[in-house]
Design a protein around this motif. Sequence first.
Motif, short mmCIF file in Angstrom:
data_model
loop_
_atom_site.label_atom_id
_atom_site.label_comp_id
_atom_site.label_asym_id
_atom_site.label_seq_id
_atom_site.Cartn_x
_atom_site.Cartn_y
_atom_site.Cartn_z
N MET A 70 36.97 50.92 16.81
CA MET A 70 36.26 51.80 15.30
C MET A 70 36.61 50.29 14.86
O MET A 70 36.48 51.03 13.46
CB MET A 70 37.67 53.09 15.40
N ASN A 71 36.74 50.01 15.19
CA ASN A 71 36.36 48.04 14.19
C ASN A 71 35.06 48.03 13.36
O ASN A 71 34.37 48.61 13.69
CB ASN A 71 36.36 46.99 15.25
N GLY A 72 35.28 48.32 11.77
CA GLY A 72 34.39 48.24 10.89
C GLY A 72 33.97 49.76 10.35
O GLY A 72 32.51 50.10 10.40
N LEU A 73 34.71 50.65 11.42
CA LEU A 73 34.23 52.21 10.95
C LEU A 73 34.88 53.24 10.38
O LEU A 73 35.39 54.13 11.27
CB LEU A 73 33.49 52.91 12.45
N ILE A 79 30.18 54.99 10.35
CA ILE A 79 30.40 55.99 11.33
C ILE A 79 28.53 56.22 11.53
O ILE A 79 27.89 56.23 13.29
CB ILE A 79 30.81 57.03 11.31
N ARG A 80 28.36 57.00 10.72
CA ARG A 80 25.98 57.23 10.62
C ARG A 80 25.55 55.93 10.69
O ARG A 80 24.90 55.95 11.44
CB ARG A 80 25.47 57.74 9.82
N GLY A 81 25.82 55.17 10.11
CA GLY A 81 25.17 53.81 10.29
C GLY A 81 25.18 53.14 11.83
O GLY A 81 23.91 53.06 12.24
N ALA A 82 26.52 53.05 12.66
CA ALA A 82 27.14 52.76 14.03
C ALA A 82 25.65 53.99 13.90
O ALA A 82 25.45 53.43 15.44
CB ALA A 82 27.78 52.51 14.43
N SER A 87 21.18 55.18 17.73
CA SER A 87 19.71 55.88 18.95
C SER A 87 18.47 54.60 18.36
O SER A 87 17.63 54.95 18.95
CB SER A 87 19.43 57.08 17.50
N ALA A 88 18.27 53.92 17.09
CA ALA A 88 17.19 52.76 17.33
C ALA A 88 16.92 52.10 18.23
O ALA A 88 15.84 51.37 19.06
CB ALA A 88 17.38 51.71 15.65
#
Length: 168
Positions: A70-73, A79-82, A87-88
């Motif tokens: 969970m580092n950086g989240l 979280i959405r960005g990760a 997905s990309a």
Amino acid sequence: MAARARLTVLGLFALAAVGCPGISPLPAQAVRDTVKRGGEIASQPARDVGVAQTKIPPLLAAAKAAPYSMNGLATCQQIRGAIEELSAALGPDFAAGSEKKENKVGKLAEAGGKTVVNAFIPFRGLVREISGAAPAQRQLNAAIDAGFARRGFLRGVAYVRKCRQRAR
């Protein structure tokens, strides 16, 4: 011989891309997918003998190293960005109730192309092990599996934290 087979493989995929008489033309995305898959199959012998290296994307390597980190989240936005980054790299996530129509002509061309390409290298499995292509593919598959696990984990965290989903 190699050039002839490459042309045969690409010809099969071109036929699949433009369609056959009596079969409706393929949508643009199906054509792009078919042509992309044709290129992947045509370059398979180079990967089999170790000329072309299989590379693991850094995002998937990180997921393999720490799928439940969970580092950086700290925020829902992070979280959405990760999830979007995964997905990309992996392609769209599973969506219940949605079925993708199979491109029958493309699948036939793919099967034919694989048959032609696989006929090039006798003892292909042994060659792949000796050249290092098979272990490299196993490492890539493990990283992809870790990416799927990480995306599922992050979706669960987002759900528990009641993070809003972005409009699709």
